[in-house]
Scaffold this motif. Structure first.
Motif, short mmCIF file in Angstrom:
data_model
loop_
_atom_site.label_atom_id
_atom_site.label_comp_id
_atom_site.label_asym_id
_atom_site.label_seq_id
_atom_site.Cartn_x
_atom_site.Cartn_y
_atom_site.Cartn_z
N LEU A 161 0.82 -1.21 0.00
CA LEU A 161 0.00 0.00 0.00
C LEU A 161 0.86 1.26 0.00
CD1 LEU A 161 -2.76 -0.98 2.60
CD2 LEU A 161 -2.83 -1.18 0.12
N VAL A 162 2.17 1.09 -0.15
CA VAL A 162 3.10 2.21 -0.03
C VAL A 162 2.80 3.33 -1.02
CG1 VAL A 162 5.52 2.88 -0.35
CG2 VAL A 162 4.94 0.87 0.98
N GLY A 163 2.54 3.02 -2.26
CA GLY A 163 2.36 4.07 -3.27
C GLY A 163 0.93 4.56 -3.42
N MET A 164 0.04 4.22 -2.52
CA MET A 164 -1.36 4.59 -2.67
C MET A 164 -1.57 6.09 -2.50
SD MET A 164 -3.13 1.93 -3.43
CE MET A 164 -1.73 1.42 -4.37
N ARG A 165 -2.37 6.63 -3.41
CA ARG A 165 -2.73 8.05 -3.40
C ARG A 165 -4.25 8.15 -3.57
NH1 ARG A 165 1.60 7.90 -1.76
NH2 ARG A 165 3.54 8.60 -2.67
N TRP A 166 -4.78 9.35 -3.38
CA TRP A 166 -6.22 9.55 -3.55
C TRP A 166 -6.66 9.24 -4.97
CZ3 TRP A 166 -9.22 9.37 0.37
CH2 TRP A 166 -8.78 9.79 1.62
N GLU A 167 -5.77 9.42 -5.95
CA GLU A 167 -6.10 9.12 -7.34
C GLU A 167 -6.38 7.63 -7.51
OE1 GLU A 167 -2.96 10.77 -6.65
OE2 GLU A 167 -4.05 12.67 -6.69
N ASN A 168 -5.64 6.80 -6.76
CA ASN A 168 -5.87 5.37 -6.82
C ASN A 168 -7.29 5.03 -6.34
OD1 ASN A 168 -2.76 5.70 -5.87
ND2 ASN A 168 -2.98 4.08 -7.39
N LEU A 169 -7.70 5.69 -5.27
CA LEU A 169 -9.04 5.46 -4.73
C LEU A 169 -10.10 5.95 -5.71
CD1 LEU A 169 -10.79 4.49 -2.38
CD2 LEU A 169 -10.61 6.79 -1.43
N ALA A 170 -9.85 7.09 -6.35
CA ALA A 170 -10.82 7.62 -7.31
C ALA A 170 -11.02 6.66 -8.47
CB ALA A 170 -10.35 8.98 -7.82
N PHE A 171 -9.97 5.94 -8.86
CA PHE A 171 -10.10 4.96 -9.93
C PHE A 171 -10.79 3.69 -9.44
CE2 PHE A 171 -8.36 1.05 -11.76
CZ PHE A 171 -8.79 1.18 -13.07
N ALA A 172 -10.37 3.20 -8.27
CA ALA A 172 -10.83 1.89 -7.80
C ALA A 172 -12.22 1.91 -7.18
CB ALA A 172 -9.82 1.34 -6.79
N ALA A 173 -12.56 2.95 -6.47
CA ALA A 173 -13.81 2.99 -5.71
C ALA A 173 -15.06 2.72 -6.55
CB ALA A 173 -13.94 4.30 -4.95
N PRO A 174 -15.23 3.37 -7.72
CA PRO A 174 -16.46 3.10 -8.47
C PRO A 174 -16.62 1.63 -8.87
CG PRO A 174 -15.37 5.06 -9.31
CD PRO A 174 -14.44 4.44 -8.33
N VAL A 175 -15.55 1.02 -9.33
CA VAL A 175 -15.64 -0.39 -9.75
C VAL A 175 -15.94 -1.28 -8.56
CG1 VAL A 175 -14.37 -2.31 -10.80
CG2 VAL A 175 -14.04 0.01 -11.66
N ILE A 176 -15.26 -1.04 -7.45
CA ILE A 176 -15.46 -1.87 -6.27
C ILE A 176 -16.85 -1.66 -5.67
CG2 ILE A 176 -14.67 -2.25 -3.89
CD1 ILE A 176 -11.80 -1.84 -4.99
#
Length: 178
Positions: free
Chosen positions: A31-46
């Motif tokens: 989870l080291v490189g996680m940023r808010w942009e990652n969440l913005a991409f992943a959240a809708p699909v999940i």
């Protein structure tokens, strides 16, 4: 094996100083490189996948009785299985694309959640998600406290998950777990 060969070819052809360490680190999950942009991409699909699974929860309860019994109750078993596989695959692929491969959580945590929430999928699915996320964050925090470098999460989780799963299988064979 075919996809593993593809990964091996990619690692072999990668730049050994820049790309290869990044590929190897991603394969071990972090989870080291996680940023808010990652969440913005992943959240809708999940979230869409989770909504699909929750909508199918009561049908999944019927499916545990077997395909014929579920069909007699009006559930189209093959269609339901396809929906569940598509939702679970989309959610898993999205999570892996962001954090890499972190094994054992999806194998161990649902069994633990079933022990707490019972077999009803309307409670089991959210319980598994909350427990899995909580477990992942706890392990991530512990690895950051224990190690100066970013320890890939698949290592401590495998060290915990594999023995736990072996114990769980042993207890299931002996009839201790439903």
């Amino acid at each position: 094996s075919l996809f593993n060969a593809g990964v091996s070819i990619t690692k072999y052809l990668a730049d050994p100083y820049d790309d290869l360490p990044a590929i190897t680190f991603w394969l071990m999950g972090s989870l080291v490189g996680m940023r808010w942009e990652n969440l913005a991409f992943a959240a809708p699909v999940i979230l869409i996948g989770a909504a699909g699974l929750m909508a199918a929860a009561w049908r999944l309860n019927l499916l545990t009785m077997g395909d014929d019994e579920a069909r007699s109750m009006g559930v189209k078993a093959s269609r339901l299985k396809t929906i569940v596989i598509v939702c679970a695959t989309a959610m898993t692929a999205t999570a892996v694309s962001q954090a890499g491969t972190i094994g054992w959580i999806g194998l161990v945590i649902p069994h633990m959640a079933r022990m707490i929430a019972g077999p009803d999928h309307s409670r089991l699915i959210p319980m598994s998600a909350v427990m899995g996320g909580t477990f992942l964050l706890i392990i991530d925090d512990l690895t950051r406290v224990v190690s100066d470098t970013a320890l890939p999460l698949s290592i401590p989780i495998a060290l915990i998950g594999a023995p736990f799963f072996a114990i769980l299988l042993r207890r299931t064979k002996q009839g201790w777990v439903e």
